[in-house]
Design a protein around this motif. Structure first.
Motif, short mmCIF file in Angstrom:
data_model
loop_
_atom_site.label_atom_id
_atom_site.label_comp_id
_atom_site.label_asym_id
_atom_site.label_seq_id
_atom_site.Cartn_x
_atom_site.Cartn_y
_atom_site.Cartn_z
N ALA A 1 0.83 -1.21 0.00
CA ALA A 1 0.00 0.00 0.00
C ALA A 1 0.87 1.26 0.00
CB ALA A 1 -0.93 -0.01 1.21
N GLU B 1 -11.70 0.00 -1.02
CA GLU B 1 -11.30 -0.40 -2.37
C GLU B 1 -9.78 -0.36 -2.55
OE1 GLU B 1 -12.16 4.06 -2.65
OE2 GLU B 1 -12.92 2.30 -1.57
N LYS B 2 -9.12 0.58 -1.85
CA LYS B 2 -7.66 0.67 -1.95
C LYS B 2 -7.00 -0.46 -1.17
CE LYS B 2 -7.85 4.50 -4.32
NZ LYS B 2 -7.50 4.50 -5.76
N ASP C 1 1.10 3.77 -3.16
CA ASP C 1 0.30 4.95 -2.81
C ASP C 1 -1.18 4.60 -2.69
OD1 ASP C 1 -0.16 7.57 -2.10
OD2 ASP C 1 -0.26 8.31 -4.16
N LEU C 2 -1.47 3.54 -1.95
CA LEU C 2 -2.85 3.10 -1.72
C LEU C 2 -3.23 3.36 -0.26
CD1 LEU C 2 -2.64 -0.32 -3.59
CD2 LEU C 2 -3.85 1.72 -4.39
N ASP C 3 -4.32 4.04 -0.04
CA ASP C 3 -4.79 4.37 1.30
C ASP C 3 -5.58 3.17 1.86
OD1 ASP C 3 -5.82 5.36 3.64
OD2 ASP C 3 -6.86 7.06 2.73
N GLU D 1 -7.24 -3.52 -3.20
CA GLU D 1 -6.29 -3.45 -4.31
C GLU D 1 -4.90 -3.87 -3.83
OE1 GLU D 1 -4.71 -2.97 -8.04
OE2 GLU D 1 -6.82 -3.00 -7.44
N ARG E 1 -9.29 3.13 3.00
CA ARG E 1 -10.40 3.06 2.04
C ARG E 1 -10.50 1.61 1.55
NH1 ARG E 1 -9.32 7.56 -2.36
NH2 ARG E 1 -11.25 6.62 -3.19
#
Length: 440
Positions: free
Chosen positions: A75, A86-87, A79-81, A90, A84
């Motif tokens: 993450a 959906e992030k 750069d995935l929060d 992912e 959230r």
């Protein structure tokens, strides 16, 4: 039923090690042991990011974040929060190298029972592995602490030792040294790097070094900080050391011998050799700090990142009797992790994304992470009513300023003053002290 499918998907992702997640990301494995330092895929830098395959941990000094799971590392790098949904999913998808489950089709009773059984087995397996890792990590930490004690305790205090290296080093870098016994000096402190054919660590170098303790709130020694010295190499007065990388080994190169000419620029650019840090920490710094001078029971504390800065500032203000002078191992040790929501775009620095489009570099913000542990940063005595934090003017200013603001917020208490003192732009306090001593 869809929720169970997603839960199993997440539990599978939690079981992926940091090492396997690093492979999914295409990260480099430049170290010959377990620690692999490199530029952060998200924040940039040179060696600000690292992951440890033995500890199953990762850390980004530039971002002020880290953890012990592959999902968090992915993450951060992508750069995935993770706050959230959906992030977060992912990130799990990247870790597992498989797509996020779509709306599940209708299951039979037998299929549903089998899936729920797999989910329960996965949860039990994750819990057992987590417990085993915790025990292994505790054993490893204690072994490392004992090694740190074995390095530090036999050495003589720097101020009274017959060995002049430490006093000369601090005199040249900081215009003096403290009249205290925390800092110690050795003539032949071994620098271990890499492994031989049998997997045994290699003693790459042995030479004079300053060794400082890391102490916890109970003043017990939990680690040590080592600075190797070469008084013939101005202005830093530290030796020049190189290590053979994994790529260099694959290319059939031999370890760089001390005293030989530095590796060629081409070999360094190709990642066959790497310049090694001449400061190391053994044991643990987690929750600890490096004492320099004074009594930890003092109501005024002064310190920041780096022993040299603390010594230079102490010299400048005459080592006040009412003050305790300390150093943090690094900015993360000083400030602790940042709250994800406080991240912000650097006003100038940019980096290309996967499509080559320049995007602003994201900086760990000034807000401390909520619900963080007490030992996520250095400790500060409850009695302290003035905490003077020393900034570093020759580090990247925006990232450093955010970390210093985070340190102030983290260590804030009602009635406690926390001024941040900055050196001249482009300098640290030790450089200012050396220039003042030289009359330049």
């Amino acid at each position: 039923m869809t929720d169970d499918v997603i839960t199993l998907f997440v539990e599978d992702a939690r079981a992926v090690s940091v090492e396997d997640a690093a492979k999914r990301l295409g990260l480099k494995f430049p170290g010959k042991l377990h620690e692999h330092a490199q530029p952060c895929p998200h924040c940039g830098g040179t060696d600000t990011f690292s992951f440890n395959t033995k500890k199953n941990a990762w850390n980004c000094r530039a971002g002020g974040v880290g953890g012990r799971d592959g999902i968090g590392m992915v993450a951060h790098c992508e750069d995935l929060d993770v706050h959230r949904r959906e992030k977060f999913l992912e990130a799990c998808s990247i870790v597992l190298d498989r797509p996020i489950p779509e709306e599940a089709e209708r299951e039979s009773e037998d299929e549903r029972a089998a899936r729920r059984k797999r989910l329960e087995e996965r949860r039990r397996q994750n819990e057992a592995e987590s417990e085993a890792r915790a025990i292994s990590e505790a054993d490893y930490r204690e072994k490392e602490r004992n090694k740190a004690r074995g390095i530090y305790r036999p050495l003589a205090p720097l101020r009274t030792s017959s060995l002049p290296y430490g006093r000369f080093y601090l005199g040249r870098r900081c215009a003096g040294y403290p009249d205290a016994t925390w800092l110690r000096v050795g003539a032949d402190v071994t620098y271990w790097h890499g492994q031989d054919e049998r997997g045994a660590p290699i003693a790459l170098y042995s030479g004079p070094a300053i060794v400082a303790p890391f102490i916890g709130p109970d003043l017990e020694l939990i680690g040590c900080h080592i600075t190797w010295i070469d008084l013939d190499r101005a202005p830093k007065y530290r030796p020049l050391l190189y290590g053979l990388t994994k790529e260099g080994i694959a290319a059939g190169l031999v370890p760089w011998p001390l005293g030989d000419r530095p590796p060629s620029a081409e070999d360094l650019e190709a990642g066959l050799y790497e310049q090694l840090a001449t400061k190391k920490m053994r044991g643990t710094k987690k929750g600890g700090l490096i004492p320099i001078a004074g009594d930890p029971q003092a109501r005024r504390w002064v310190g920041g990142e780096g022993i040299e800065n603390g010594v230079a500032f102490g010299e400048w203000e005459g080592w006040r009797d009412d003050s305790f002078y300390f150093a943090a191992g690094d900015l993360g040790n000083l400030s602790g992790p940042a709250e994800a929501s406080s991240r912000f775009a650097h006003p100038v620095l940019k980096k290309p994304d996967a499509k080559g489009v320049l995007k602003p570099v994201m900086i760990a913000g000034p807000m401390p992470k909520r619900d963080q542990e007490a030992d996520d940063a250095m400790w500060v005595g409850d009695q302290v009513d003035e905490l003077v934090l020393l900034g570093d003017g020759d580090s990247e200013r925006v990232m450093t300023a955010a970390a210093m603001a985070r340190a102030r917020a983290r260590h804030a208490r009602p009635g406690r003053l926390i001024p941040i003192v900055w050196p001249q732009a482009g300098c640290d306090f030790s450089k200012m002290a050396a220039e003042a001593e030289a009359g330049t």
